[in-house]
Each structure stands twice: as structure tokens, then as C-alpha cells.
Design an enzyme around this catalytic site. Structure first.
Site, short mmCIF file in Angstrom:
data_model
loop_
_atom_site.label_atom_id
_atom_site.label_comp_id
_atom_site.label_asym_id
_atom_site.label_seq_id
_atom_site.Cartn_x
_atom_site.Cartn_y
_atom_site.Cartn_z
CG LEU A 108 -2.13 -0.79 1.31
CD1 LEU A 108 -2.78 -0.68 2.69
CD2 LEU A 108 -3.11 -0.32 0.25
CG ASP A 109 0.65 4.14 -3.06
OD1 ASP A 109 1.40 3.24 -3.47
OD2 ASP A 109 -0.19 4.72 -3.77
CE LYS A 110 6.71 7.69 4.52
NZ LYS A 110 7.89 8.55 4.42
CE LYS A 196 -2.07 7.46 -3.89
NZ LYS A 196 -0.77 7.38 -3.24
#
Ligand code: URA
Length: 246
Positions: A108-110, A196
Site C-alpha cells: 500500500l502506498d505510504k 490513483k
């Protein structure tokens, strides 16, 4: 579950998070470890965990090879096992779990939150991540810009990402329309920054991203960001059923 092979007693105890090799040697020397009812004198004694009865301080050791944890990843933490600078998800776990060397299944992205599975079961992880399996992943997303049924239709058909890749069909549910729309998006693949980039492809920006499900595994609503729990036997079974043995 019993292990398949005999292993050194000190390794078994280290795997179960009972301390460093040095601490474990001390435990054994002090006769606080028993194997099949007898004090074990040798850290190198070979035992069959799960079959031989191992007791530490009089308590039987419930051996297990694998752990499976559901984490609600908070924002600002990297989906990794180590990093020179940033805090990583494994840092959120206590030593008794870190002893099993768990790693995150996928990323998962930061700046994203939500469901992350941590395990040391490489086979299960590999199968969940396999591009061939198309395991669905569902995200709750807050989007800057009006999200409409046209976007849902575009996602159903597949959108072209910035590198020219056409996505597989995704399922978009509009929970709350408006200039900051709340939606749920289910995708069946896992390209880099996919959610995104899918919204960027229809001219919108993701403001907040939280994963809420991976296949049959649903983020426990009781877990606040940064909290974790072990998967239940049923949850593990359901994940395994995604990948029945050939
Ligand atoms: N898609 C993204 O853009 N980011 C994630 O972290 C997961 C899916």
C-alpha cells in the site's frame, strides 16, 4: 500443526519468539525447558515441534510455523520489512510476532491506509499476488472532483493509464457523489499506484485511499490505524480456498 523435520531446540524456541539465542541457552541451562517431560540440557537437541512436547517454565509450547496478521496500515508507514529512514509496517509489531519474520503481502502506498496482510507463509503470499489469480482488492476512496456513472462505465471498460496500459475491468460504486466524492473501487490486478492512476486517467485526483478487502478478507472495523490482529482459522481457510492445491 507438527513440523515436517526435526530441528534444533534453540532454533525452535527462537522461532517462537522466546528470546535471543543467548537468552534461550540460559533458559535451557537453568533447566526451564523440558522436552517430553525431561529437562533439556542441550540447545542442539533435535526435536519435532508439534509432536514432541516442549514446555517452557512449565507451560506447553503451542508450536506453529506460520503467522497471519491483519494490519490496518496507518498513513506515513512504508509497506516493507526494513528501510534506512522511514518507519515500516513490521516496526508496528511486537517482538513475539517479529520473531516469525513476517512480510507484507503486496504494498500500500505510504500515504494509503487499510488492510495489509502480514505473514511468513511465502506460498500463500505468492498465490495471492500472482497476476494470474486476479484476486479482487477493494478500496474506499475519497476523490477530488465529481465522480459520475460515466467514470463507472469507463472503469468497467478499462481505462488507459499514463504508460499506455489498458486496465482490466474495475467495479466502481459511488457511495456519496459531490465535489469530494466517496466511492468504492474493486480491481482485479495490482499495477503500481493503480487506483490513483485510474482516477488520473479520468481527470481526477485521489485524496484519501484505504484498502478494505483482499479477496474474502475484509478489514476488521475494530482495528484502528496501526492496530493488528491474527487472522481467524476461518479467514486463513478462505484465503487458502482461493488457491486450492492442483
Ligand atoms: N492503488 C494505489 O494507487 N495505491 C495503493 O496503495 C494501492 C492501490
Amino acid at each position: 500443526m507438527a513440523a515436517k523435520e526435526r530441528q534444533r531446540l534453540d532454533r525452535v524456541l527462537a522461532h517462537m519468539g522466546l528470546g535471543t539465542r543467548k537468552e534461550i541457552r540460559k533458559l535451557i541451562k537453568e533447566k526451564r525447558v523440558q522436552v517430553n517431560g525431561r529437562p533439556a540440557g542441550d540447545p542442539g537437541l533435535h526435536v519435532l515441534p508439534g509432536c514432541d512436547l516442549i514446555e517452557v517454565n512449565g507451560e506447553p509450547l503451542a508450536y506453529r510455523q506460520y503467522i497471519y496478521l491483519m494490519l490496518n496500515k496507518p498513513r506515513g508507514v512504508l509497506s516493507a520489512t526494513e528501510d534506512r529512514f522511514a518507519k515500516v509496517v513490521v516496526d508496528l509489531l511486537p517482538p513475539r510476532y517479529r520473531a516469525f519474520h513476517p512480510f507484507p503481502v503486496g504494498r500500500l502506498d505510504k500515504d494509503a491506509e487499510g488492510l495489509l496482510l502480514l505473514t511468513n507463509d511465502g506460498k500463500l503470499a505468492h498465490q495471492l499476488l500472482s497476476p494470474k489469480k486476479h484476486v479482487p482488492k477493494t478500496y474506499y476512496v475519497v476523490v477530488g472532483g465529481m465522480v459520475t456513472e460515466n467514470d463507472a462505465e469507463a472503469f468497467r471498460r478499462g481505462v488507459i493509464l499514463d504508460d499506455g496500459y489498458r486496465t482490466m475491468p474495475g467495479e466502481l460504486k459511488i457511495l456519496s457523489p459531490g465535489p469530494e466524492a466517496e466511492v468504492e473501487l474493486t480491481i482485479f490486478e495490482g499495477k503500481y499506484h493503480q487506483v490513483k492512476r485510474m482516477f488520473a486517467a479520468v481527470g481526477k485526483k485521489v485524496i484519501y485511499l484505504k484498502r478494505i478487502a483482499i479477496g474474502p478478507l475484509v478489514l476488521d472495523k475494530l482495528l484502528k490505524p496501526g492496530e493488528y490482529r491474527e487472522l481467524t482459522e476461518e479467514e486463513i481457510e478462505r484465503l487458502r480456498e482461493l488457491n486450492p492445491p492442483a
